[in-house]
Design an enzyme around this catalytic site. Structure first.
Site, PDB file in Angstrom:
ATOM      1  N   LEU A  23    -102.434 -89.676  42.282  1.00 39.15           N
ATOM      2  CA  LEU A  23    -103.524 -89.345  41.374  1.00 39.15           C
ATOM      3  C   LEU A  23    -104.692 -90.284  41.645  1.00 39.15           C
ATOM      4  O   LEU A  23    -104.487 -91.445  42.043  1.00 39.15           O
ATOM      5  CB  LEU A  23    -103.048 -89.463  39.917  1.00 39.15           C
ATOM      6  CG  LEU A  23    -101.961 -88.452  39.540  1.00 39.15           C
ATOM      7  CD1 LEU A  23    -101.378 -88.754  38.166  1.00 39.15           C
ATOM      8  CD2 LEU A  23    -102.504 -87.021  39.594  1.00 39.15           C
ATOM      9  N   GLU A  33    -101.700 -88.964  28.588  1.00 38.73           N
ATOM     10  CA  GLU A  33    -102.118 -87.764  29.321  1.00 38.73           C
ATOM     11  C   GLU A  33    -100.880 -87.141  29.981  1.00 38.73           C
ATOM     12  O   GLU A  33    -100.685 -85.934  29.966  1.00 38.73           O
ATOM     13  CB  GLU A  33    -103.179 -88.149  30.358  1.00 38.73           C
ATOM     14  CG  GLU A  33    -104.103 -87.025  30.786  1.00 38.73           C
ATOM     15  CD  GLU A  33    -103.484 -86.042  31.739  1.00 38.73           C
ATOM     16  OE1 GLU A  33    -103.768 -84.846  31.642  1.00 38.73           O
ATOM     17  OE2 GLU A  33    -102.686 -86.473  32.603  1.00 38.73           O
TER      18      GLU A  33
HETATM   19  N1  LIG Z   1    -104.792 -84.401  39.084  1.00 38.25           N
HETATM   20  C1  LIG Z   1    -103.814 -83.513  38.972  1.00 38.25           C
HETATM   21  O1  LIG Z   1    -103.638 -82.907  37.912  1.00 38.25           O
HETATM   22  C2  LIG Z   1    -102.930 -83.250  40.151  1.00 38.25           C
HETATM   23  C3  LIG Z   1    -101.936 -82.268  40.088  1.00 38.25           C
HETATM   24  C4  LIG Z   1    -101.158 -82.028  41.227  1.00 38.25           C
HETATM   25  C5  LIG Z   1    -101.373 -82.764  42.380  1.00 38.25           C
HETATM   26  N2  LIG Z   1    -102.341 -83.721  42.371  1.00 38.25           N
HETATM   27  C6  LIG Z   1    -102.612 -84.499  43.585  1.00 38.25           C
HETATM   28  O2  LIG Z   1    -102.994 -83.590  44.597  1.00 38.25           O
HETATM   29  C7  LIG Z   1    -102.486 -84.047  45.875  1.00 38.25           C
HETATM   30  C8  LIG Z   1    -101.506 -83.027  46.415  1.00 38.25           C
HETATM   31  O3  LIG Z   1    -102.147 -81.768  46.455  1.00 38.25           O
HETATM   32  P1  LIG Z   1    -102.566 -81.062  47.812  1.00 38.25           P
HETATM   33  O4  LIG Z   1    -103.564 -80.035  47.478  1.00 38.25           O
HETATM   34  O5  LIG Z   1    -102.917 -82.103  48.821  1.00 38.25           O
HETATM   35  O6  LIG Z   1    -101.187 -80.419  48.295  1.00 38.25           O
HETATM   36  P2  LIG Z   1    -100.201 -79.330  47.644  1.00 38.25           P
HETATM   37  O7  LIG Z   1    -100.931 -78.099  47.282  1.00 38.25           O
HETATM   38  O8  LIG Z   1     -99.352 -79.952  46.607  1.00 38.25           O
HETATM   39  O9  LIG Z   1     -99.288 -79.076  48.899  1.00 38.25           O
HETATM   40  C9  LIG Z   1     -99.851 -78.427  50.016  1.00 38.25           C
HETATM   41  C10 LIG Z   1     -98.748 -77.723  50.716  1.00 38.25           C
HETATM   42  O10 LIG Z   1     -98.111 -76.829  49.802  1.00 38.25           O
HETATM   43  C11 LIG Z   1     -97.776 -75.633  50.490  1.00 38.25           C
HETATM   44  N3  LIG Z   1     -98.561 -74.557  49.904  1.00 38.25           N
HETATM   45  C12 LIG Z   1     -99.685 -74.655  49.136  1.00 38.25           C
HETATM   46  N4  LIG Z   1    -100.103 -73.437  48.774  1.00 38.25           N
HETATM   47  C13 LIG Z   1     -99.229 -72.568  49.321  1.00 38.25           C
HETATM   48  C14 LIG Z   1     -99.119 -71.156  49.311  1.00 38.25           C
HETATM   49  N5  LIG Z   1    -100.008 -70.374  48.647  1.00 38.25           N
HETATM   50  N6  LIG Z   1     -98.092 -70.593  49.970  1.00 38.25           N
HETATM   51  C15 LIG Z   1     -97.180 -71.350  50.638  1.00 38.25           C
HETATM   52  N7  LIG Z   1     -97.233 -72.681  50.679  1.00 38.25           N
HETATM   53  C16 LIG Z   1     -98.241 -73.281  50.039  1.00 38.25           C
HETATM   54  C17 LIG Z   1     -98.074 -75.890  51.953  1.00 38.25           C
HETATM   55  O11 LIG Z   1     -96.895 -76.521  52.424  1.00 38.25           O
HETATM   56  P3  LIG Z   1     -96.419 -76.516  53.976  1.00 38.25           P
HETATM   57  O12 LIG Z   1     -97.404 -77.396  54.698  1.00 38.25           O
HETATM   58  O13 LIG Z   1     -95.049 -77.105  53.905  1.00 38.25           O
HETATM   59  O14 LIG Z   1     -96.459 -75.094  54.430  1.00 38.25           O
HETATM   60  C18 LIG Z   1     -99.211 -76.879  51.875  1.00 38.25           C
HETATM   61  O15 LIG Z   1     -99.389 -77.659  53.047  1.00 38.25           O
HETATM   62  C19 LIG Z   1    -101.833 -85.386  45.582  1.00 38.25           C
HETATM   63  O16 LIG Z   1    -102.802 -86.397  45.748  1.00 38.25           O
HETATM   64  C20 LIG Z   1    -101.437 -85.255  44.122  1.00 38.25           C
HETATM   65  O17 LIG Z   1    -101.294 -86.519  43.484  1.00 38.25           O
HETATM   66  C21 LIG Z   1    -103.117 -83.976  41.299  1.00 38.25           C
END
Ligand SMILES: NC(=O)c1ccc[n+]([C@@H]2O[C@H](COP(=O)([O-])OP(=O)(O)OC[C@H]3O[C@@H](n4cnc5c(N)ncnc54)[C@H](OP(=O)(O)O)[C@@H]3O)[C@@H](O)[C@H]2O)c1
Length: 190
Positions: A23, A33
């Site tokens: 985060l 939160e």
């Molecule tokens: N502030 C908040 O409320 C909050 C909430 C959640 C996360 N976060 C933060 O966000 C970051 C992670 O998020 P991110 O966007 O980098 O990654 P993410 O969406 O969690 O993961 C990305 C991976 O998920 C898979 N994916 C995503 N959409 C897909 C779909 N439609 N179909 C199939 N697979 C799918 C793919 O995996 P593969 O590469 O294995 O195919 C993709 O590479 C972290 O920093 C976390 O702490 C913050």
């Protein structure tokens, strides 16, 4: 009738949601939160059913191993690359529509109550821009932290901000010197 898709996200003023797999405000903890996140995602409206949390692979692995799966919820991880369900998760889906089909399967249909999308950016974007009834539970963190992962601005042609929502505190919140407000948006385009 199509299910309501609930997104829950905490965002910085520039719509940043993450930094280095964590985060943006890490290591600052926003415990209340997080409790809000837990309460909203964990509490089914129908007794005896469970809510589902849908998340991307990176979000799954950003949860400390000891806290996976998120308890009392059906945890579904999305990945195009993974071939087997990650240890601790309940289901793996290769895209968003397969994940939704899974919810209608005979195995899950009767068990599932609310559907919560808990990140990350691609999944939020897909749901925010999809059709059908959606709600966005947004924590507006009022302090800017450095971010490398973002979601789109909320399109006010497609959403309205609700004045209040059951269980969601109103007014300015503050923890560890960080101020934030809880907001709930509902889609208007379905
Ligand atoms: N502030 C908040 O409320 C909050 C909430 C959640 C996360 N976060 C933060 O966000 C970051 C992670 O998020 P991110 O966007 O980098 O990654 P993410 O969406 O969690 O993961 C990305 C991976 O998920 C898979 N994916 C995503 N959409 C897909 C779909 N439609 N179909 C199939 N697979 C799918 C793919 O995996 P593969 O590469 O294995 O195919 C993709 O590479 C972290 O920093 C976390 O702490 C913050």
């Amino acid at each position: 009738m199509s299910r309501i898709l609930n997104c829950i996200v905490a965002v910085c003023p520039d719509m940043g949601i993450g930094k280095n797999g964590n985060l943006p405000w890490h290591p600052i903890r926003l415990s209340n939160e997080f409790k809000h996140f837990q309460k909203m995602t964990m509490t089914p409206l129908v007794e005896g059913k469970k809510n589902v949390v849908l998340m991307g692979r990176k979000t799954w692995f950003s949860i400390p191993a000891a806290n996976r799966p998120l308890k009392n919820r059906i945890n579904i991880v999305l990945s195009r690359e993974l071939k087997t369900t990650p240890e601790g998760a309940h289901y793996l889906a290769s895209d968003f529509s397969s994940a939704l089909h899974l919810l209608d399967s005979s195995e899950l249909e009767k068990q599932v109550d609310q559907v919560w999308i808990i990140g990350g950016s691609a999944l939020y974007k897909e749901v925010m821009e999809s059709s059908g009834p959606r709600r966005l539970f947004v924590t507006r963190v009022l302090k800017q932290f450095d971010c490398d992962t973002f979601i789109p601005d909320i399109n006010m042609d497609k959403y309205k901000l609700l004045p209040e929502f059951p269980g969601v505190p109103t007014g300015l919140q503050e923890e560890n010197g960080v101020q934030y407000v809880f907001e709930v948006y509902e889609s208007t385009d379905h």
